[in-house]
Motif scaffolding. Structure first.
Motif, PDB file in Angstrom:
ATOM      1  N   MET A 176       0.833  -1.206   0.000  1.00  0.00           N
ATOM      2  CA  MET A 176       0.000   0.000   0.000  1.00  0.00           C
ATOM      3  C   MET A 176       0.868   1.257   0.000  1.00  0.00           C
ATOM      4  O   MET A 176       0.521   2.261  -0.600  1.00  0.00           O
ATOM      5  CB  MET A 176      -0.934   0.019   1.209  1.00  0.00           C
ATOM      6  N   ARG A 177       2.008   1.190   0.667  1.00  0.00           N
ATOM      7  CA  ARG A 177       2.942   2.317   0.667  1.00  0.00           C
ATOM      8  C   ARG A 177       3.467   2.557  -0.742  1.00  0.00           C
ATOM      9  O   ARG A 177       3.496   3.671  -1.234  1.00  0.00           O
ATOM     10  CB  ARG A 177       4.103   2.065   1.623  1.00  0.00           C
ATOM     11  N   SER A 178       3.873   1.470  -1.422  1.00  0.00           N
ATOM     12  CA  SER A 178       4.410   1.635  -2.776  1.00  0.00           C
ATOM     13  C   SER A 178       3.324   2.076  -3.754  1.00  0.00           C
ATOM     14  O   SER A 178       3.614   2.755  -4.736  1.00  0.00           O
ATOM     15  CB  SER A 178       5.067   0.342  -3.253  1.00  0.00           C
ATOM     16  N   ALA A 179       2.065   1.731  -3.487  1.00  0.00           N
ATOM     17  CA  ALA A 179       0.958   2.169  -4.341  1.00  0.00           C
ATOM     18  C   ALA A 179       0.525   3.595  -4.011  1.00  0.00           C
ATOM     19  O   ALA A 179      -0.255   4.196  -4.747  1.00  0.00           O
ATOM     20  CB  ALA A 179      -0.227   1.218  -4.201  1.00  0.00           C
ATOM     21  N   GLY A 180       1.011   4.130  -2.878  1.00  0.00           N
ATOM     22  CA  GLY A 180       0.672   5.505  -2.502  1.00  0.00           C
ATOM     23  C   GLY A 180      -0.724   5.654  -1.926  1.00  0.00           C
ATOM     24  O   GLY A 180      -1.317   6.734  -1.981  1.00  0.00           O
ATOM     25  N   ILE A 181      -1.275   4.596  -1.350  1.00  0.00           N
ATOM     26  CA  ILE A 181      -2.639   4.628  -0.819  1.00  0.00           C
ATOM     27  C   ILE A 181      -2.606   5.113   0.627  1.00  0.00           C
ATOM     28  O   ILE A 181      -1.831   4.641   1.439  1.00  0.00           O
ATOM     29  CB  ILE A 181      -3.293   3.246  -0.912  1.00  0.00           C
ATOM     30  N   GLU A 182      -3.482   6.082   0.920  1.00  0.00           N
ATOM     31  CA  GLU A 182      -3.632   6.635   2.270  1.00  0.00           C
ATOM     32  C   GLU A 182      -5.102   6.586   2.660  1.00  0.00           C
ATOM     33  O   GLU A 182      -5.966   6.457   1.803  1.00  0.00           O
ATOM     34  CB  GLU A 182      -3.178   8.103   2.313  1.00  0.00           C
ATOM     35  N   GLY A 183      -5.377   6.737   3.947  1.00  0.00           N
ATOM     36  CA  GLY A 183      -6.761   6.798   4.378  1.00  0.00           C
ATOM     37  C   GLY A 183      -6.916   6.448   5.840  1.00  0.00           C
ATOM     38  O   GLY A 183      -5.941   6.400   6.593  1.00  0.00           O
ATOM     39  N   VAL A 184      -8.173   6.191   6.226  1.00  0.00           N
ATOM     40  CA  VAL A 184      -8.509   5.914   7.623  1.00  0.00           C
ATOM     41  C   VAL A 184      -9.234   4.580   7.714  1.00  0.00           C
ATOM     42  O   VAL A 184     -10.136   4.300   6.926  1.00  0.00           O
ATOM     43  CB  VAL A 184      -9.406   7.034   8.200  1.00  0.00           C
TER      44      VAL A 184
END
Length: 194
Positions: free
Chosen positions: A121-129
């Motif tokens: 998810m870090r390498s895909a650039g995904i952020e959220g809650v």
């Protein structure tokens, strides 16, 4: 202080380019206002004769009843359905875990690091809650947890593993006695943008 006023103003504006651009825009706008004249008669010229209008009929094709869905899409839909059915949780929910009332003191985390950020998810650039609902006993141990708002399976698994190791100061009722409670805990995943 021997500088004339004009030079001090120029120096002031050079140090503040945003202000300089704002003043320049205002001067240009005020200079162009007398040139551009808006009249109702100009708008009347834009309205044409209604007899020049042409009505075009559009129709959509009929819906097909039997549509062949490609096999990979069917497999993806089945995987999504299975993932939704398989709720990520631990422990057993119980009516003993009650909501926090306004007169009660909410439980406080003793000490915790943030959950690990999933590498994919870090390498895909995904952020959220991710929001997790947890049940805390009288000693501050987390006995129950389930994901309420998901950000994706990898985030959910990381949060559930993290929550299982948390320790809390227990919730206290109005007479300062600890009790079992249920709380929702939002966990924000943000990338470090240095």
């Amino acid at each position: 202080m021997n500088d004339p006023l004009f030079r001090r103003i120029i120096r002031y504006l050079r140090l503040r380019p945003a202000l300089s651009w704002s003043i320049a825009s205002l001067v240009i706008f005020l200079a162009l206002m007398p040139v551009v004249q808006w009249h109702a008669s100009k708008n009347d010229d834009l309205q044409g004769d209604e007899s020049d209008l042409v009505i075009v009929e559009m129709s959509l094709p009929a819906l097909q009843e039997d549509v062949d869905i490609p096999e990979p899409i069917k497999q993806m839909e089945e995987a999504i359905t299975e993932a939704i059915a398989e709720e990520i949780r631990f422990g057993e929910d119980s009516p003993e875990f009650v909501e926090i009332t306004p007169s009660a003191t909410a439980p406080q985390i003793r000490f915790a690091r943030l959950p690990p950020y999933p590498d994919s998810m870090r390498s895909a650039g995904i952020e959220g809650v991710v929001v997790v609902e947890i049940g805390i006993d009288e000693t501050g141990r987390v006995l129950f947890g389930r994901i309420v708002e998901s950000l994706g399976r990898e985030f959910d698994i990381a949060v559930i593993k993290w929550v299982q190791d948390l320790k809390f100061y227990p919730a206290l009722d109005s007479s300062r006695r600890p009790f079992r409670c249920r709380v929702r805990l939002p966990v924000r995943f943000t990338l470090d943008r240095r």
